[in-house]
Design a protein around this motif. Sequence first.
Motif, PDB file in Angstrom:
ATOM      1  N   LEU A   1      -8.779  -7.409  -0.388  1.00 21.18           N
ATOM      2  CA  LEU A   1      -9.301  -6.970  -1.687  1.00 21.18           C
ATOM      3  C   LEU A   1      -8.211  -6.987  -2.750  1.00 21.18           C
ATOM      4  O   LEU A   1      -8.458  -7.373  -3.898  1.00 21.18           O
ATOM      5  CB  LEU A   1      -9.894  -5.569  -1.555  1.00 21.18           C
ATOM      6  CG  LEU A   1     -11.240  -5.480  -0.837  1.00 21.18           C
ATOM      7  CD1 LEU A   1     -11.622  -4.027  -0.593  1.00 21.18           C
ATOM      8  CD2 LEU A   1     -12.322  -6.191  -1.636  1.00 21.18           C
ATOM      9  N   LEU A   2      -7.002  -6.579  -2.393  1.00 18.68           N
ATOM     10  CA  LEU A   2      -5.895  -6.632  -3.350  1.00 18.68           C
ATOM     11  C   LEU A   2      -5.656  -8.057  -3.829  1.00 18.68           C
ATOM     12  O   LEU A   2      -5.417  -8.301  -5.018  1.00 18.68           O
ATOM     13  CB  LEU A   2      -4.622  -6.071  -2.723  1.00 18.68           C
ATOM     14  CG  LEU A   2      -4.484  -4.551  -2.654  1.00 18.68           C
ATOM     15  CD1 LEU A   2      -3.233  -4.180  -1.867  1.00 18.68           C
ATOM     16  CD2 LEU A   2      -4.435  -3.927  -4.043  1.00 18.68           C
TER      17      LEU A   2
ATOM     18  N   CYS B   1       0.862  -1.174   0.000  1.00 21.31           N
ATOM     19  CA  CYS B   1       0.000   0.000   0.000  1.00 21.31           C
ATOM     20  C   CYS B   1       0.903   1.230   0.000  1.00 21.31           C
ATOM     21  O   CYS B   1       2.075   1.152   0.380  1.00 21.31           O
ATOM     22  CB  CYS B   1      -0.954   0.017   1.189  1.00 21.31           C
ATOM     23  SG  CYS B   1      -0.171   0.230   2.805  1.00 21.31           S
ATOM     24  N   ASP B   2       0.377   2.344  -0.455  1.00 19.17           N
ATOM     25  CA  ASP B   2       1.162   3.564  -0.554  1.00 19.17           C
ATOM     26  C   ASP B   2       1.301   4.199   0.828  1.00 19.17           C
ATOM     27  O   ASP B   2       0.313   4.391   1.528  1.00 19.17           O
ATOM     28  CB  ASP B   2       0.487   4.538  -1.528  1.00 19.17           C
ATOM     29  CG  ASP B   2       1.433   5.614  -2.004  1.00 19.17           C
ATOM     30  OD1 ASP B   2       1.848   6.443  -1.170  1.00 19.17           O
ATOM     31  OD2 ASP B   2       1.766   5.638  -3.199  1.00 19.17           O
TER      32      ASP B   2
ATOM     33  N   ARG C   1      -1.371  -0.736 -10.121  1.00 19.92           N
ATOM     34  CA  ARG C   1      -1.827   0.131  -9.032  1.00 19.92           C
ATOM     35  C   ARG C   1      -3.346   0.119  -8.983  1.00 19.92           C
ATOM     36  O   ARG C   1      -4.008   0.277 -10.003  1.00 19.92           O
ATOM     37  CB  ARG C   1      -1.321   1.560  -9.235  1.00 19.92           C
ATOM     38  CG  ARG C   1      -1.571   2.495  -8.049  1.00 19.92           C
ATOM     39  CD  ARG C   1      -2.920   3.192  -8.108  1.00 19.92           C
ATOM     40  NE  ARG C   1      -2.974   4.200  -9.149  1.00 19.92           N
ATOM     41  CZ  ARG C   1      -4.074   4.475  -9.845  1.00 19.92           C
ATOM     42  NH1 ARG C   1      -5.205   3.813  -9.663  1.00 19.92           N
ATOM     43  NH2 ARG C   1      -4.054   5.403 -10.784  1.00 19.92           N
ATOM     44  N   ILE C   2      -3.908  -0.052  -7.795  1.00 17.39           N
ATOM     45  CA  ILE C   2      -5.346  -0.047  -7.594  1.00 17.39           C
ATOM     46  C   ILE C   2      -5.723   1.114  -6.685  1.00 17.39           C
ATOM     47  O   ILE C   2      -5.071   1.361  -5.665  1.00 17.39           O
ATOM     48  CB  ILE C   2      -5.829  -1.368  -6.941  1.00 17.39           C
ATOM     49  CG1 ILE C   2      -5.473  -2.566  -7.828  1.00 17.39           C
ATOM     50  CG2 ILE C   2      -7.335  -1.320  -6.672  1.00 17.39           C
ATOM     51  CD1 ILE C   2      -6.169  -2.593  -9.163  1.00 17.39           C
ATOM     52  N   TYR C   3      -6.776   1.827  -7.067  1.00 16.68           N
ATOM     53  CA  TYR C   3      -7.324   2.870  -6.197  1.00 16.68           C
ATOM     54  C   TYR C   3      -8.776   2.523  -5.882  1.00 16.68           C
ATOM     55  O   TYR C   3      -9.584   2.264  -6.777  1.00 16.68           O
ATOM     56  CB  TYR C   3      -7.288   4.248  -6.866  1.00 16.68           C
ATOM     57  CG  TYR C   3      -7.934   5.324  -6.007  1.00 16.68           C
ATOM     58  CD1 TYR C   3      -7.172   6.068  -5.118  1.00 16.68           C
ATOM     59  CD2 TYR C   3      -9.307   5.563  -6.068  1.00 16.68           C
ATOM     60  CE1 TYR C   3      -7.758   7.031  -4.315  1.00 16.68           C
ATOM     61  CE2 TYR C   3      -9.899   6.512  -5.259  1.00 16.68           C
ATOM     62  CZ  TYR C   3      -9.122   7.249  -4.378  1.00 16.68           C
ATOM     63  OH  TYR C   3      -9.710   8.182  -3.577  1.00 16.68           O
TER      64      TYR C   3
ATOM     65  N   PHE D   1       0.048  -4.478  -6.536  1.00 14.44           N
ATOM     66  CA  PHE D   1       0.459  -5.875  -6.509  1.00 14.44           C
ATOM     67  C   PHE D   1       1.296  -6.169  -7.749  1.00 14.44           C
ATOM     68  O   PHE D   1       1.126  -5.548  -8.803  1.00 14.44           O
ATOM     69  CB  PHE D   1      -0.735  -6.835  -6.411  1.00 14.44           C
ATOM     70  CG  PHE D   1      -1.792  -6.669  -7.467  1.00 14.44           C
ATOM     71  CD1 PHE D   1      -1.603  -7.162  -8.754  1.00 14.44           C
ATOM     72  CD2 PHE D   1      -2.988  -6.030  -7.172  1.00 14.44           C
ATOM     73  CE1 PHE D   1      -2.572  -7.018  -9.729  1.00 14.44           C
ATOM     74  CE2 PHE D   1      -3.973  -5.873  -8.138  1.00 14.44           C
ATOM     75  CZ  PHE D   1      -3.778  -6.381  -9.418  1.00 14.44           C
ATOM     76  N   THR D   2       2.228  -7.096  -7.594  1.00 16.04           N
ATOM     77  CA  THR D   2       3.095  -7.454  -8.710  1.00 16.04           C
ATOM     78  C   THR D   2       2.376  -8.411  -9.639  1.00 16.04           C
ATOM     79  O   THR D   2       1.460  -9.128  -9.245  1.00 16.04           O
ATOM     80  CB  THR D   2       4.392  -8.099  -8.203  1.00 16.04           C
ATOM     81  OG1 THR D   2       4.072  -9.265  -7.444  1.00 16.04           O
ATOM     82  CG2 THR D   2       5.172  -7.120  -7.334  1.00 16.04           C
TER      83      THR D   2
END
Length: 237
Positions: free
Chosen positions: A224-225, A159-160, A214-216, A169-170
């Motif tokens: 969730l990721l 997370c940022d 990247r997920i926002y 995530f990779t």
Amino acid sequence: MTDKNIVVKFGSLLKEETLEVIDSKILPGTIVLEATNPFPGYYEYYEGIQKDVKPHYIYLVTNKKCDLEEFTRATQKIMSYFEVDFHAAVGTMTIYNDVYHVIRIRRLTKYDQIKDLQSCYLEEGISLKSNASIPHNSKAMIQLDKFFALEELGEGYFCDHIEPNHGYFTIPQKLSWKQFEHLERQVKYNMEMFHFDASLGFIYDNFKAVDMIRIYAENLDLELLKKIKAKFVERIK
């Protein structure tokens, strides 16, 4: 999380955004754009939720590609005296096959600060582009070269540390933007009404380029990721 969980990596982020030209409160003759809806994959489902969050992501168009060291040192110096704790990254944006070099700015608190920040960069030797015309409401492909401050949630999950609601995530291989868009549509269709915005990127780690997404989304967490990553990875060929 402790500081031991935080890693700083250099890398790149690729995304598509609609940009609006800012005509006032900027230095005369310069070009400044704003992403008024910087996470369209998420906020398109929640109309109006960003209305009071201004300024949004700001793009200062520069006269040429910024040397990374020159840009970093200039930004570092400006941040030591500027009135707000802004964040900046360099990159390029492509609009109708025209490529522009930009500085992406976030965390300004009012539009009046844009002109002052432009002046600061000029004083530090960063030249700004002038006498060019960019259409209003333009769709742009944006590539940012930036440092990521990441908190490790688990192997291949982050997370940022600075920006809330940003997760990473990779993924096992590099994707073209066309491949990524196709996968994103498939994944969103199968996420049971969970909405998110996604972009494509990579970081340098241990002498390798590590691809990631990247997920926002609001209330984003490791569970969730993992769900989103699983749906992406099972479709990557």
